[in-house]
Design a protein around this motif. Sequence first.
Motif, PDB file in Angstrom:
ATOM      1  N   ASP A 181      41.582  41.643  47.793  1.00 25.18           N
ATOM      2  CA  ASP A 181      40.758  40.461  47.558  1.00 25.18           C
ATOM      3  C   ASP A 181      40.111  40.653  46.185  1.00 25.18           C
ATOM      4  N   GLN A 182      39.333  39.653  45.774  1.00 19.62           N
ATOM      5  CA  GLN A 182      38.634  39.770  44.488  1.00 19.62           C
ATOM      6  C   GLN A 182      37.155  39.533  44.715  1.00 19.62           C
ATOM      7  N   SER A 183      36.320  40.245  43.976  1.00 15.86           N
ATOM      8  CA  SER A 183      34.882  40.085  44.158  1.00 15.86           C
ATOM      9  C   SER A 183      34.450  38.711  43.684  1.00 15.86           C
ATOM     10  N   LEU A 210      53.011  44.205  39.635  1.00 14.06           N
ATOM     11  CA  LEU A 210      52.616  42.933  39.018  1.00 14.06           C
ATOM     12  C   LEU A 210      51.251  43.001  38.357  1.00 14.06           C
ATOM     13  N   CYS A 211      50.426  43.957  38.737  1.00 13.44           N
ATOM     14  CA  CYS A 211      49.088  44.038  38.133  1.00 13.44           C
ATOM     15  C   CYS A 211      49.227  44.214  36.622  1.00 13.44           C
ATOM     16  N   PRO A 212      48.639  43.308  35.836  1.00 14.56           N
ATOM     17  CA  PRO A 212      48.854  43.357  34.392  1.00 14.56           C
ATOM     18  C   PRO A 212      48.089  44.469  33.688  1.00 14.56           C
ATOM     19  N   SER A 213      47.069  45.019  34.337  1.00 11.01           N
ATOM     20  CA  SER A 213      46.214  45.950  33.608  1.00 11.01           C
ATOM     21  C   SER A 213      46.393  47.396  34.053  1.00 11.01           C
ATOM     22  N   ARG A 246      39.351  49.025  34.936  1.00 12.38           N
ATOM     23  CA  ARG A 246      40.516  48.524  34.181  1.00 12.38           C
ATOM     24  C   ARG A 246      40.879  47.113  34.580  1.00 12.38           C
ATOM     25  N   CYS A 247      40.510  46.714  35.778  1.00 14.25           N
ATOM     26  CA  CYS A 247      40.935  45.425  36.333  1.00 14.25           C
ATOM     27  C   CYS A 247      40.474  44.271  35.434  1.00 14.25           C
ATOM     28  N   VAL A 248      41.368  43.324  35.178  1.00 16.97           N
ATOM     29  CA  VAL A 248      40.983  42.145  34.385  1.00 16.97           C
ATOM     30  C   VAL A 248      40.914  40.881  35.248  1.00 16.97           C
ATOM     31  N   GLY A 249      40.944  41.063  36.545  1.00  9.29           N
ATOM     32  CA  GLY A 249      40.712  39.931  37.438  1.00  9.29           C
ATOM     33  C   GLY A 249      41.781  38.862  37.424  1.00  9.29           C
ATOM     34  N   ALA A 250      43.005  39.242  37.103  1.00 12.71           N
ATOM     35  CA  ALA A 250      44.060  38.227  37.029  1.00 12.71           C
ATOM     36  C   ALA A 250      44.490  37.753  38.409  1.00 12.71           C
ATOM     37  N   GLY A 251      44.165  38.521  39.435  1.00 18.70           N
ATOM     38  CA  GLY A 251      44.393  38.063  40.801  1.00 18.70           C
ATOM     39  C   GLY A 251      45.823  38.199  41.298  1.00 18.70           C
ATOM     40  N   MET A 252      46.672  38.896  40.572  1.00 20.37           N
ATOM     41  CA  MET A 252      48.053  39.031  41.039  1.00 20.37           C
ATOM     42  C   MET A 252      48.112  39.779  42.366  1.00 20.37           C
ATOM     43  N   CYS A 253      47.200  40.746  42.547  1.00 23.01           N
ATOM     44  CA  CYS A 253      47.199  41.529  43.791  1.00 23.01           C
ATOM     45  C   CYS A 253      46.803  40.642  44.968  1.00 23.01           C
TER      46      CYS A 253
HETATM   47  S1  SF4 Z   1      46.205  42.398  39.794  1.00 26.36           S
HETATM   48 FE1  SF4 Z   1      45.229  44.104  38.762  1.00 26.36          FE
HETATM   49  S2  SF4 Z   1      43.988  43.138  37.192  1.00 26.36           S
HETATM   50 FE2  SF4 Z   1      44.520  41.559  38.651  1.00 26.36          FE
HETATM   51  S3  SF4 Z   1      42.826  41.459  40.068  1.00 26.36           S
HETATM   52 FE3  SF4 Z   1      44.346  42.817  40.933  1.00 26.36          FE
HETATM   53  S4  SF4 Z   1      43.761  44.839  40.230  1.00 26.36           S
HETATM   54 FE4  SF4 Z   1      42.666  43.409  38.961  1.00 26.36          FE
END
Ligand code: SF4
Lengths: 398, 64
Positions: free
Chosen positions: B25-27, B54-57, B9-16
């Motif tokens: 972290d993000q891959s 805050l995670c948008p997805s 589901r993650c869209v990589g917005a990086g809020m986390c």
């Molecule tokens: S905030 Fe949600 S959508 Fe964005 S990178 Fe983290 S897990 Fe993925």
Amino acid sequence: MTEATPRLATFPLARERAFDPPDELARRRDEAPVQRMTYADGHEGWLVTGYAEARAILADNRFSTRPELLHSPIPQRGEFSKEPLTPGFFLRMDAPEHTRYRRLLTGQFTVRRMKQLEPRIHEITESRLDAMEREGAPADLVESFALPIPSLVICEMLGVPYEDREKFQRDSAVLVNLDSSMEDVRAAVQDLLSYLHGLVELKAKEPGDDMLSGLVAGGELTTEELGGVALLLLIAGHETTANMLGLGTFALLTNPGQLAVVRDDPAAVDNAVEELLRYLSIVHIGPTRTALEDVEVGDALIRAGESVTLSLGAANRDPERFEGGDTLDVTRPAHGHLSFGHGIHQCLGQQLARIEMRIAYPALLRRFPNLRLAVPARDVPLRAKMAIYGVHRLPVLW
Amino acid sequence: MKIKADTGRCVGAGMCALTLPQVFDQSEDDGTVVVLDAEPPAALGPAVNRAVQLCPSGALSVGR
Ligand code: SF4
């Protein structure tokens, strides 16, 4: 909603005060956060002005962003044309098509990658400030600072020669101008796409160390698709942060107490950027979505096929979520605002935008501690007819 | 507290990763979420909840 409430005919764009969303939208929000609105083509759709409701809709995949389903809330062309989609322009796609494109790009925009760009963004910012100093006051802050910084950054990242900017900045301006005719919009898109297709072919022959070269080499997208992706990133990289820097500086110059915090307290800057994003909400209309099935939002039942237009500006001022939200207060906890959207389309470039603003605002205010408007505030020309709000020019002295 | 992340589901917005870099972290390849610490200390509870909010997805959830 009371029956006495006259139905809003089309989405209001005129702002009574430079930094506030149209009064009509705030009035509507206080009456009912979801209510009926008649669209430009006569469609009976919805207007959403409440924070919780807007957030819920953006996160709900039962609402589609596909252009062929959308009705336009303004009589002008807007961004809501039903033109067939440009391949690769994934902002107008639903999952799972959207996912495919987004996945190819997200690795390029991670928080860590953006941090690595920091030194380069510092350099770009300082060189713009040097140039301003050399050329002397007065200056138009949009032309000499707010636009060049994000443009240089996105051009470098994508691998688009900055020397070509006049051409695509002109086309980009046509696209976001709500008064542009459909013919002009079509011509601008074609013009940009043929430029970008040429660039893609060049990158295939002579790859560089840039995102477009990387995508070409990845081999997952056709030239057409690459053109659409590049078009989206180039426009998004140009119109958004530039307007945040221009309008944000204007807002700070007219709120000297807030300006002093951003200038003097490095620890306050990150939060100040969030608050400026919330307070200014530069996405001027929309987004608009269309229900794919019947969905209940708050007290309203939105039927399949009905369009909903959100006002991010009104939602970001919703007193239920942000107390005293009509005041700019750079120390308030402003996280959770909807200025980058929410849900699967939430802005891909948001971490880049944040870093650009976190560097540029304090650097500007420290270099020119006496920065002030060169004209009365009411004479600053506002972008009332553009999809992205802001100032056309910001004449300043120091 | 146990963090679950759905990379589908993650869209990589990086809020986390922005909110709580000790935990998320993000891959490098596709920007999707990487959970560095799936059972963070209780003191981080409020910050974890904020990251989830805050995670948008809706890719993140917390169980016990
Ligand atoms: S905030 Fe949600 S959508 Fe964005 S990178 Fe983290 S897990 Fe993925």
